[in-house]
Design a protein around this motif. Structure first.
Motif, mmCIF file in Angstrom:
data_model
loop_
_atom_site.group_PDB
_atom_site.id
_atom_site.type_symbol
_atom_site.label_atom_id
_atom_site.label_comp_id
_atom_site.label_asym_id
_atom_site.label_seq_id
_atom_site.Cartn_x
_atom_site.Cartn_y
_atom_site.Cartn_z
ATOM 1 N N MET A 223 0.899 -1.147 0.119
ATOM 2 C CA MET A 223 -0.413 -0.001 -0.147
ATOM 3 C C MET A 223 0.886 0.917 0.109
ATOM 4 S SD MET A 223 -1.548 2.676 2.258
ATOM 5 C CE MET A 223 -1.180 2.362 3.445
ATOM 6 N N SER A 224 0.510 2.368 -0.739
ATOM 7 C CA SER A 224 1.694 3.596 -1.203
ATOM 8 C C SER A 224 -0.147 4.595 -0.858
ATOM 9 C CB SER A 224 2.067 3.283 -2.355
ATOM 10 O OG SER A 224 1.183 2.947 -3.189
ATOM 11 N N ALA A 225 0.288 5.584 -1.021
ATOM 12 C CA ALA A 225 -0.155 6.779 0.168
ATOM 13 C C ALA A 225 0.557 8.373 -1.118
ATOM 14 C CB ALA A 225 -0.197 7.134 1.187
ATOM 15 N N ILE A 226 -0.490 8.563 -1.480
ATOM 16 C CA ILE A 226 0.379 10.214 -2.217
ATOM 17 C C ILE A 226 -0.994 11.609 -1.367
ATOM 18 C CG2 ILE A 226 0.875 11.628 -4.294
ATOM 19 C CD1 ILE A 226 1.251 8.971 -5.471
ATOM 20 N N VAL A 227 -0.452 12.323 -0.988
ATOM 21 C CA VAL A 227 -1.417 13.198 -0.800
ATOM 22 C C VAL A 227 -1.589 14.382 -1.485
ATOM 23 C CG1 VAL A 227 -2.131 15.377 1.248
ATOM 24 C CG2 VAL A 227 -1.299 12.699 1.396
ATOM 25 N N ARG A 228 -2.119 15.425 -2.195
ATOM 26 C CA ARG A 228 -1.814 15.897 -3.099
ATOM 27 C C ARG A 228 -3.172 17.194 -3.312
ATOM 28 N NH1 ARG A 228 -1.602 12.263 -7.181
ATOM 29 N NH2 ARG A 228 0.927 12.033 -8.217
ATOM 30 N N THR A 229 -2.164 18.963 -3.423
ATOM 31 C CA THR A 229 -3.288 19.889 -3.034
ATOM 32 C C THR A 229 -3.419 21.103 -3.666
ATOM 33 O OG1 THR A 229 -1.346 21.274 -1.680
ATOM 34 C CG2 THR A 229 -2.479 19.974 0.011
ATOM 35 N N CYS A 230 -4.192 21.465 -4.102
ATOM 36 C CA CYS A 230 -4.593 21.583 -5.400
ATOM 37 C C CYS A 230 -4.684 23.413 -4.595
ATOM 38 C CB CYS A 230 -5.964 21.532 -6.231
ATOM 39 S SG CYS A 230 -6.182 22.453 -7.551
ATOM 40 N N ASP A 231 -3.999 24.702 -5.190
ATOM 41 C CA ASP A 231 -4.688 25.795 -5.071
ATOM 42 C C ASP A 231 -5.163 26.961 -5.875
ATOM 43 O OD1 ASP A 231 -3.079 26.204 -7.397
ATOM 44 O OD2 ASP A 231 -1.513 27.307 -6.103
ATOM 45 N N GLY A 232 -6.294 26.109 -7.100
ATOM 46 C CA GLY A 232 -6.766 25.821 -8.037
ATOM 47 C C GLY A 232 -6.804 26.097 -9.448
ATOM 48 N N THR A 233 -5.086 26.196 -9.010
ATOM 49 C CA THR A 233 -4.234 26.294 -10.813
ATOM 50 C C THR A 233 -3.219 25.715 -10.634
ATOM 51 O OG1 THR A 233 -3.154 27.451 -9.641
ATOM 52 C CG2 THR A 233 -4.645 28.916 -10.707
ATOM 53 N N ARG A 234 -3.007 24.883 -9.496
ATOM 54 C CA ARG A 234 -1.811 24.066 -9.901
ATOM 55 C C ARG A 234 -1.632 23.002 -9.084
ATOM 56 N NH1 ARG A 234 4.054 26.510 -10.102
ATOM 57 N NH2 ARG A 234 4.623 24.243 -10.699
ATOM 58 N N LEU A 235 -1.570 21.694 -8.938
ATOM 59 C CA LEU A 235 -1.534 20.823 -8.036
ATOM 60 C C LEU A 235 0.057 19.985 -7.558
ATOM 61 C CD1 LEU A 235 -3.069 17.391 -9.896
ATOM 62 C CD2 LEU A 235 -3.857 18.469 -7.738
ATOM 63 N N HIS A 236 0.112 20.624 -6.004
ATOM 64 C CA HIS A 236 1.517 20.431 -5.531
ATOM 65 C C HIS A 236 1.190 19.120 -4.770
ATOM 66 C CE1 HIS A 236 2.004 24.082 -6.038
ATOM 67 N NE2 HIS A 236 0.629 24.587 -6.086
ATOM 68 N N ASP A 237 2.720 18.221 -4.359
ATOM 69 C CA ASP A 237 2.960 17.100 -3.737
ATOM 70 C C ASP A 237 2.875 17.527 -2.159
ATOM 71 O OD1 ASP A 237 2.308 15.722 -5.441
ATOM 72 O OD2 ASP A 237 3.768 14.657 -6.015
ATOM 73 N N VAL A 238 2.720 16.591 -1.358
ATOM 74 C CA VAL A 238 2.923 17.066 0.504
ATOM 75 C C VAL A 238 3.515 16.076 1.449
ATOM 76 C CG1 VAL A 238 1.464 17.278 2.543
ATOM 77 C CG2 VAL A 238 0.685 18.404 0.558
ATOM 78 N N ASP A 239 4.199 16.390 1.506
ATOM 79 C CA ASP A 239 5.340 15.789 1.927
ATOM 80 C C ASP A 239 4.649 14.865 3.244
ATOM 81 O OD1 ASP A 239 7.584 16.324 0.087
ATOM 82 O OD2 ASP A 239 8.178 17.815 1.991
ATOM 83 N N VAL A 240 4.804 13.418 3.016
ATOM 84 C CA VAL A 240 4.691 12.322 3.436
ATOM 85 C C VAL A 240 5.566 11.890 4.138
ATOM 86 C CG1 VAL A 240 2.791 10.180 3.698
ATOM 87 C CG2 VAL A 240 1.923 12.730 2.420
ATOM 88 N N PRO A 241 5.520 10.945 5.612
ATOM 89 C CA PRO A 241 6.333 10.304 5.986
ATOM 90 C C PRO A 241 6.547 9.115 4.913
ATOM 91 C CG PRO A 241 5.158 10.951 7.544
ATOM 92 C CD PRO A 241 4.592 11.584 6.192
#
Length: 348
Positions: free
Chosen positions: A1-19
């Motif tokens: 199992m792997s997990a990826i967390v991303r955020t969007c500011d409305g125009t771009r996606l940004h990866d969030v550092d996950v342990p």
């Protein structure tokens, strides 16, 4: 199992550092801690406070308990968590109540065509839509979610979490349309093979049943998805903005097209199979007639020779000087007459 967390500011996606423990280790996480859940909670809180953007969490092959931390952060319904962790769901759409408008779960079955084995393979992808978040779970999907991310430009990201839902469904349905076209070509080639004068049926039946399995696999994936996608753009779902519904309607049209195409291919394949069986039956009848004709030709001299071979003392022609050549001439004459009759009737 792997997990990826991303955020969007409305125009771009940004990866969030996950342990690194978020899928990089097979060891269980410390009690009460799920890698990535805290980062998701912080990002979601900022998105809600700012009233813009959203959080995208993606999991691959989660097992039992792997989504417990996210279930609490995202306020997932227990039935949704069960579907996400157990997998093997049929294509469907479910609405769950909850805070911040509840959530909507959509399940789909991505397909791909393995040229090396000439087989259709299916995976699974589930998308859960919330107010400022979207959760995707995939199993054996061959990168469907990542391909969907590549389609999310600035215009689509402005639609919010529904953009991710559209992107995933668009990738899945585009594969349906492409593979349905490939199956049409395969069935057309098989049809030409069946009606070819050189076809003697060797291996054709096995090929028919192999294609039948592939078509049925496509039907199980494509047909059930038509109704959930239709509901997404037709029903008044608060989590699906009006601007996104026109795109989902296009996906629904393509899903309907793929389902109708593969069902038509299934009917065509059934007709090809029936025609193949009829051809095999005709070939068997033709072979049986040929064998019967040659057997009749062989019986005539056998019968004549058998009669004159009984060696009774008082038999006509036994003492006749021309009895032997006359018997041979009789055999040849009857065989020629029979051979001509069989040729005229189409038995030879």
């Amino acid at each position: 199992m792997s997990a990826i967390v991303r955020t969007c500011d409305g125009t771009r996606l940004h990866d969030v550092d996950v342990p690194a423990r978020a899928g990089a280790s097979s060891l269980p996480p410390p009690s009460g801690h799920v890698p990535g859940a805290a980062e998701t909670a912080d990002a979601l809180a900022r998105a809600r406070a700012e009233g813009a953007g959203f959080v995208w969490v993606h999991h691959t092959d989660p097992g039992e308990g792997d989504l417990s931390g996210y279930a609490e952060v995202l306020d997932l319904h227990p039935l949704a968590v069960e579907d996400l962790e157990t997998g093997r769901q049929r294509p469907k759409l479910e609405r769950y109540p909850g805070d911040e408008g509840g959530s909507v779960l959509v399940s789909a079955r991505p397909v791909r065509y393995d040229d090396s084995r000439s087989a259709v393979e299916t995976g699974e992808v589930l998308v859960v839509l919330g107010d400022r978040w979207v959760l995707t779970v995939s199993r054996e999907d061959e990168g469907v979610v990542e391909r969907a991310r590549g389609r999310l430009d600035e215009d689509f990201l402005a639609l919010g979490p529904a953009a991710v839902l559209h992107g995933v469904l668009d990738v899945v349905v585009d594969a349906y349309v492409a593979i349905a076209s490939e199956l049409e070509v395969d069935v057309s080639d098989l049809e030409q093979e069946v009606f070819s004068p050189d076809d003697r049926g060797a291996g054709t039946t096995a090929r028919v049943y192999q294609l039948k399995r592939e078509v049925l696999e496509m039907i199980r994936a494509a047909r059930p998805l038509v109704e959930p996608v239709r509901r997404l753009w037709q029903q008044d779902l608060d989590l699906v903005p009006e601007e996104a519904r026109v795109f989902l309607r296009d996906v629904a049209d393509h899903a309907q097209q793929a389902a109708e195409s593969v069902e038509a291919t299934d009917r065509q394949l059934g007709d090809v199979h029936s025609a193949h069986l009829a051809e095999v039956g005709l070939q068997q009848n033709d072979d049986a007639r040929r064998i019967s004709a040659w057997a009749a030709l062989a019986v005539v001299p056998t019968v004549i020779a058998g009669i004159y071979g009984m060696n009774f003392h008082y038999m006509p022609e036994l003492a006749w000087r021309y009895g032997y050549p006359a018997a041979l001439l009789l055999m040849v004459t009857v065989c020629l007459v029979l051979h001509r009759a069989f040729r005229r009737s189409g038995w030879l």
